[in-house]
Design a protein around this motif. Structure first.
Motif, PDB file in Angstrom:
ATOM      1  N   MET A  29      56.810  38.643  41.987  1.00 52.43           N
ATOM      2  CA  MET A  29      55.426  39.401  42.479  1.00 52.43           C
ATOM      3  C   MET A  29      54.363  38.216  42.758  1.00 52.43           C
ATOM      4  O   MET A  29      53.672  38.365  43.424  1.00 52.43           O
ATOM      5  N   VAL A  30      54.207  37.008  42.108  1.00 55.27           N
ATOM      6  CA  VAL A  30      53.484  36.035  42.167  1.00 55.27           C
ATOM      7  C   VAL A  30      53.726  35.397  43.469  1.00 55.27           C
ATOM      8  O   VAL A  30      52.760  35.019  44.437  1.00 55.27           O
ATOM      9  N   ALA A  31      55.146  35.286  43.639  1.00 54.02           N
ATOM     10  CA  ALA A  31      55.466  34.488  45.042  1.00 54.02           C
ATOM     11  C   ALA A  31      54.993  35.615  46.211  1.00 54.02           C
ATOM     12  O   ALA A  31      54.557  35.019  47.037  1.00 54.02           O
ATOM     13  N   GLY A  36      52.835  36.360  51.120  1.00 50.75           N
ATOM     14  CA  GLY A  36      52.160  37.318  51.728  1.00 50.75           C
ATOM     15  C   GLY A  36      50.832  37.067  52.484  1.00 50.75           C
ATOM     16  O   GLY A  36      50.373  37.588  53.352  1.00 50.75           O
ATOM     17  N   ARG A  37      50.089  36.024  51.977  1.00 49.20           N
ATOM     18  CA  ARG A  37      49.002  35.396  52.574  1.00 49.20           C
ATOM     19  C   ARG A  37      49.240  34.867  53.992  1.00 49.20           C
ATOM     20  O   ARG A  37      48.181  34.565  54.712  1.00 49.20           O
ATOM     21  N   LEU A  38      50.425  34.638  54.371  1.00 48.27           N
ATOM     22  CA  LEU A  38      50.794  33.872  55.449  1.00 48.27           C
ATOM     23  C   LEU A  38      50.681  35.007  56.481  1.00 48.27           C
ATOM     24  O   LEU A  38      50.452  34.602  57.974  1.00 48.27           O
ATOM     25  N   TRP A  39      50.858  36.289  56.104  1.00 49.35           N
ATOM     26  CA  TRP A  39      50.972  37.383  57.073  1.00 49.35           C
ATOM     27  C   TRP A  39      49.857  38.178  57.095  1.00 49.35           C
ATOM     28  O   TRP A  39      49.530  39.081  58.013  1.00 49.35           O
ATOM     29  N   PHE A  40      49.388  38.533  55.761  1.00 48.71           N
ATOM     30  CA  PHE A  40      48.336  39.553  55.445  1.00 48.71           C
ATOM     31  C   PHE A  40      46.920  39.163  55.412  1.00 48.71           C
ATOM     32  O   PHE A  40      46.681  37.857  54.751  1.00 48.71           O
ATOM     33  N   GLU A  41      46.018  39.724  55.581  1.00 44.47           N
ATOM     34  CA  GLU A  41      44.514  39.414  55.105  1.00 44.47           C
ATOM     35  C   GLU A  41      44.386  39.520  53.681  1.00 44.47           C
ATOM     36  O   GLU A  41      45.071  40.327  53.081  1.00 44.47           O
ATOM     37  N   GLN A  42      43.348  38.870  53.142  1.00 42.68           N
ATOM     38  CA  GLN A  42      43.323  39.035  51.900  1.00 42.68           C
ATOM     39  C   GLN A  42      43.085  40.414  51.311  1.00 42.68           C
ATOM     40  O   GLN A  42      43.542  41.010  50.161  1.00 42.68           O
ATOM     41  N   MET A  43      42.206  41.235  51.862  1.00 40.84           N
ATOM     42  CA  MET A  43      42.071  42.698  51.451  1.00 40.84           C
ATOM     43  C   MET A  43      43.219  43.498  51.750  1.00 40.84           C
ATOM     44  O   MET A  43      43.663  44.146  50.646  1.00 40.84           O
ATOM     45  N   ALA A  44      44.078  43.198  52.812  1.00 42.79           N
ATOM     46  CA  ALA A  44      45.390  44.022  52.690  1.00 42.79           C
ATOM     47  C   ALA A  44      46.201  43.675  51.761  1.00 42.79           C
ATOM     48  O   ALA A  44      47.141  44.637  51.291  1.00 42.79           O
ATOM     49  N   LEU A  45      46.271  42.562  51.393  1.00 38.40           N
ATOM     50  CA  LEU A  45      47.079  41.879  50.259  1.00 38.40           C
ATOM     51  C   LEU A  45      46.918  42.478  49.099  1.00 38.40           C
ATOM     52  O   LEU A  45      47.751  42.811  48.239  1.00 38.40           O
ATOM     53  N   TYR A 103      51.736  44.296  32.658  1.00 50.70           N
ATOM     54  CA  TYR A 103      52.382  43.662  33.613  1.00 50.70           C
ATOM     55  C   TYR A 103      51.257  44.229  35.055  1.00 50.70           C
ATOM     56  O   TYR A 103      50.814  43.140  35.874  1.00 50.70           O
ATOM     57  N   PHE A 104      50.791  45.155  35.157  1.00 52.34           N
ATOM     58  CA  PHE A 104      49.703  45.576  36.055  1.00 52.34           C
ATOM     59  C   PHE A 104      48.807  44.972  35.887  1.00 52.34           C
ATOM     60  O   PHE A 104      47.954  44.631  36.758  1.00 52.34           O
ATOM     61  N   ILE A 105      48.136  44.874  34.642  1.00 47.71           N
ATOM     62  CA  ILE A 105      46.767  44.450  34.296  1.00 47.71           C
ATOM     63  C   ILE A 105      46.996  42.986  34.498  1.00 47.71           C
ATOM     64  O   ILE A 105      45.945  42.495  35.018  1.00 47.71           O
ATOM     65  N   VAL A 106      47.830  42.278  34.260  1.00 45.54           N
ATOM     66  CA  VAL A 106      47.883  40.773  34.287  1.00 45.54           C
ATOM     67  C   VAL A 106      48.195  40.499  36.070  1.00 45.54           C
ATOM     68  O   VAL A 106      47.238  39.465  36.304  1.00 45.54           O
ATOM     69  N   MET A 107      48.754  41.189  36.435  1.00 47.18           N
ATOM     70  CA  MET A 107      48.907  41.133  37.976  1.00 47.18           C
ATOM     71  C   MET A 107      47.518  40.944  38.676  1.00 47.18           C
ATOM     72  O   MET A 107      47.060  40.295  39.605  1.00 47.18           O
ATOM     73  N   ALA A 108      47.052  42.574  38.221  1.00 42.35           N
ATOM     74  CA  ALA A 108      45.542  42.625  38.900  1.00 42.35           C
ATOM     75  C   ALA A 108      44.682  41.473  38.636  1.00 42.35           C
ATOM     76  O   ALA A 108      43.806  41.176  39.460  1.00 42.35           O
ATOM     77  N   ALA A 109      44.722  41.147  37.287  1.00 40.76           N
ATOM     78  CA  ALA A 109      43.536  39.972  37.024  1.00 40.76           C
ATOM     79  C   ALA A 109      43.968  38.743  37.857  1.00 40.76           C
ATOM     80  O   ALA A 109      43.151  38.126  38.145  1.00 40.76           O
ATOM     81  N   PHE A 110      45.103  38.401  37.920  1.00 40.35           N
ATOM     82  CA  PHE A 110      45.639  37.177  38.743  1.00 40.35           C
ATOM     83  C   PHE A 110      45.125  37.319  40.178  1.00 40.35           C
ATOM     84  O   PHE A 110      44.480  36.384  40.571  1.00 40.35           O
ATOM     85  N   VAL A 111      45.395  38.452  40.816  1.00 40.04           N
ATOM     86  CA  VAL A 111      45.148  38.769  42.251  1.00 40.04           C
ATOM     87  C   VAL A 111      43.269  38.566  42.365  1.00 40.04           C
ATOM     88  O   VAL A 111      42.893  37.960  43.298  1.00 40.04           O
ATOM     89  N   TYR A 112      42.749  39.320  41.458  1.00 37.74           N
ATOM     90  CA  TYR A 112      41.159  39.549  41.380  1.00 37.74           C
ATOM     91  C   TYR A 112      40.780  37.933  41.427  1.00 37.74           C
ATOM     92  O   TYR A 112      39.788  37.669  41.958  1.00 37.74           O
ATOM     93  N   ALA A 113      41.105  37.179  40.371  1.00 39.09           N
ATOM     94  CA  ALA A 113      40.570  35.928  40.017  1.00 39.09           C
ATOM     95  C   ALA A 113      40.728  34.933  41.209  1.00 39.09           C
ATOM     96  O   ALA A 113      40.111  34.149  41.531  1.00 39.09           O
ATOM     97  N   PHE A 114      42.178  34.958  41.474  1.00 40.17           N
ATOM     98  CA  PHE A 114      42.376  34.064  42.756  1.00 40.17           C
ATOM     99  C   PHE A 114      41.531  34.525  44.115  1.00 40.17           C
ATOM    100  O   PHE A 114      40.927  33.537  44.678  1.00 40.17           O
TER     101      PHE A 114
END
Length: 217
Positions: A29-31, A36-45, A103-114
């Protein structure tokens, strides 16, 4: 805590599933986010990640609790014959949902923080609200798909439910935003409330099936 984990691990089809659950899946999921950032805009990702997790969680459940509540399922029949079956099922389902939500909360926090760091702290408020709303909706729809996956022991039906819930969020948001002026905060909150009801209902219903089956023996 050890007893709860042992109950959950008893339902896993093998040691390989522990590796998938605790290492391969989170790393993937982290990978996905970075690749995914190579193909998608930040918002789409930010919108895509919760939907991918929804699909991954449903696929995993097909191998862990798939068809568990279906009539004649060997595992539930075994639990029905055991005095400890009810407690074991209750603990396993509780740990399973805690893991999923964590898992959902941690991944959401990671995506948001980055995303916050990358945008220099200038994340659009509407984008954040939409992200939280999509996350809540994806988690709720996952819980609905799990009702089908756990109560119907048929792979075609299970994959059909998975296909519907993966595609439903996009169609739902398109219809709602086009026809109505949506408040993403309230929609996200509604999904969270419905999720809590669905999760509690699943644990209660499957535990009840084991308990009633035991009393009927």
């Amino acid at each position: 805590m050890k007893k709860y984990l042992q109950s959950y691990h008893a339902f896993l089809p093998g040691t390989f599933m522990r590796w998938i659950l605790y290492l391969v899946y989170p790393v993937a999921m982290v990978a996905l986010f970075f690749v995914g950032r190579l193909w998608f805009e930040q918002m789409a990702l930010m919108m895509v990640v919760p939907i991918v997790m929804l699909g991954a969680e449903c696929m995993i459940d097909m191998f862990v609790f798939g068809g568990f509540g279906a009539k004649g399922n060997a595992r539930i029949e075994y639990m029905m014959a055991s005095v400890k079956g009810k407690g074991m099922v209750n603990r396993a389902l509780a740990v399973d949902w805690i893991r999923r939500l964590l898992y959902f909360i941690v991944m959401a926090a990671f995506v948001y923080a980055f995303s916050y760091w990358e945008q220099g702290g200038n994340l659009d408020e509407m984008m954040v609200q939409l992200f939280v709303c999509i996350l809540a909706a994806a988690t709720f729809l996952m819980s609905i798909a799990l009702w089908v996956i756990r109560l119907i022991d048929n792979r075609a039906v299970q994959f059909g439910a998975l296909y519907i819930v993966i595609n439903l969020p996009a169609w739902l948001f398109m219809i709602l935003t086009k026809k109505f002026e949506m408040n993403f905060k309230w929609l996200g909150l509604a999904c969270m409330v419905l999720l809590a009801i669905s999760v509690a209902g699943q644990i209660w219903f499957l535990t009840k099936k084991v308990r009633e089956g035991y009393y009927d023996v």
